[in-house]
Design a protein around this motif. Structure first.
Motif, PDB file in Angstrom:
ATOM      1  N   ILE A 299       0.864  -1.174   0.000  1.00  0.00           N
ATOM      2  CA  ILE A 299       0.000   0.000   0.000  1.00  0.00           C
ATOM      3  C   ILE A 299       0.904   1.228   0.000  1.00  0.00           C
ATOM      4  CG2 ILE A 299      -1.825   1.274   1.184  1.00  0.00           C
ATOM      5  CD1 ILE A 299      -2.734  -1.491   0.266  1.00  0.00           C
ATOM      6  N   GLY A 300       0.794   2.033  -1.047  1.00  0.00           N
ATOM      7  CA  GLY A 300       1.617   3.227  -1.182  1.00  0.00           C
ATOM      8  C   GLY A 300       3.000   2.888  -1.720  1.00  0.00           C
TER       9      GLY A 300
ATOM     10  N   PHE B 214       3.840  -7.399   1.062  1.00  0.00           N
ATOM     11  CA  PHE B 214       3.188  -8.548   1.682  1.00  0.00           C
ATOM     12  C   PHE B 214       2.855  -9.543   0.580  1.00  0.00           C
ATOM     13  CE2 PHE B 214      -0.045  -5.346   0.780  1.00  0.00           C
ATOM     14  CZ  PHE B 214      -1.038  -6.057   0.135  1.00  0.00           C
ATOM     15  N   LYS B 215       2.742 -10.796   0.959  1.00  0.00           N
ATOM     16  CA  LYS B 215       2.452 -11.852  -0.009  1.00  0.00           C
ATOM     17  C   LYS B 215       0.972 -11.844  -0.360  1.00  0.00           C
ATOM     18  CE  LYS B 215       2.768 -16.809  -0.801  1.00  0.00           C
ATOM     19  NZ  LYS B 215       3.259 -18.083  -0.263  1.00  0.00           N
TER      20      LYS B 215
ATOM     21  N   VAL C 225      -7.244  -6.596   5.466  1.00  0.00           N
ATOM     22  CA  VAL C 225      -7.685  -5.216   5.607  1.00  0.00           C
ATOM     23  C   VAL C 225      -6.445  -4.341   5.550  1.00  0.00           C
ATOM     24  CG1 VAL C 225      -8.816  -3.563   7.136  1.00  0.00           C
ATOM     25  CG2 VAL C 225      -9.640  -5.922   7.020  1.00  0.00           C
ATOM     26  N   ALA C 226      -6.495  -3.318   4.727  1.00  0.00           N
ATOM     27  CA  ALA C 226      -5.366  -2.395   4.605  1.00  0.00           C
ATOM     28  C   ALA C 226      -5.146  -1.674   5.926  1.00  0.00           C
ATOM     29  CB  ALA C 226      -5.622  -1.401   3.483  1.00  0.00           C
ATOM     30  N   ASP C 227      -3.889  -1.505   6.287  1.00  0.00           N
ATOM     31  CA  ASP C 227      -3.565  -0.811   7.529  1.00  0.00           C
ATOM     32  C   ASP C 227      -3.343   0.682   7.310  1.00  0.00           C
ATOM     33  OD1 ASP C 227      -1.167  -0.898   6.181  1.00  0.00           O
ATOM     34  OD2 ASP C 227      -0.029  -1.777   7.836  1.00  0.00           O
TER      35      ASP C 227
ATOM     36  N   GLY D  11     -15.080   0.413   4.900  1.00  0.00           N
ATOM     37  CA  GLY D  11     -15.402   0.075   6.283  1.00  0.00           C
ATOM     38  C   GLY D  11     -15.194  -1.392   6.610  1.00  0.00           C
ATOM     39  N   PRO D  12     -15.426  -1.734   7.883  1.00  0.00           N
ATOM     40  CA  PRO D  12     -15.198  -3.126   8.327  1.00  0.00           C
ATOM     41  C   PRO D  12     -16.216  -4.107   7.826  1.00  0.00           C
ATOM     42  CG  PRO D  12     -15.759  -1.673  10.198  1.00  0.00           C
ATOM     43  CD  PRO D  12     -15.754  -0.842   8.959  1.00  0.00           C
TER      44      PRO D  12
END
Length: 87
Positions: free
Chosen positions: A37-38, A44-45, A53-55, A86-87
């Protein structure tokens, strides 16, 4: 899904990577489908299937782990991404 041909080894790899080549990129087997991400996020694999879920907010970048571990690679992985708010 899909596969790539690792030119220097004469072997194929799927999104999970190929352990027989003996080469790793940041701890991942050569040929592994990776994400981050970014532009400066940690890799990550993704592999064959990833649920998570993206951190952080940002653009999802996908890459195939082959840097400095071979040349003349050919092929493709087909990827489907589903995003939810959202979750």
């Amino acid at each position: 899904s899909g596969s790539i041909h690792l030119g220097n080894w004469g072997q194929a790899s799927g999104p999970e990577g190929n352990a027989q080549c003996g080469c790793q990129i940041q701890g991942f087997q050569v040929g592994t489908l990776l994400g981050r991400i970014g532009p400066s996020g940690q890799f990550f694999k993704v592999g064959e299937r990833y649920r998570g879920v993206a951190d952080r907010d940002g653009t999802l970048f996908l890459a195939i782990g082959t840097q400095n571990c071979g040349q003349n690679n050919t092929g493709e992985y087909k990827v489907q991404v589903t995003a939810r708010d959202g979750p």
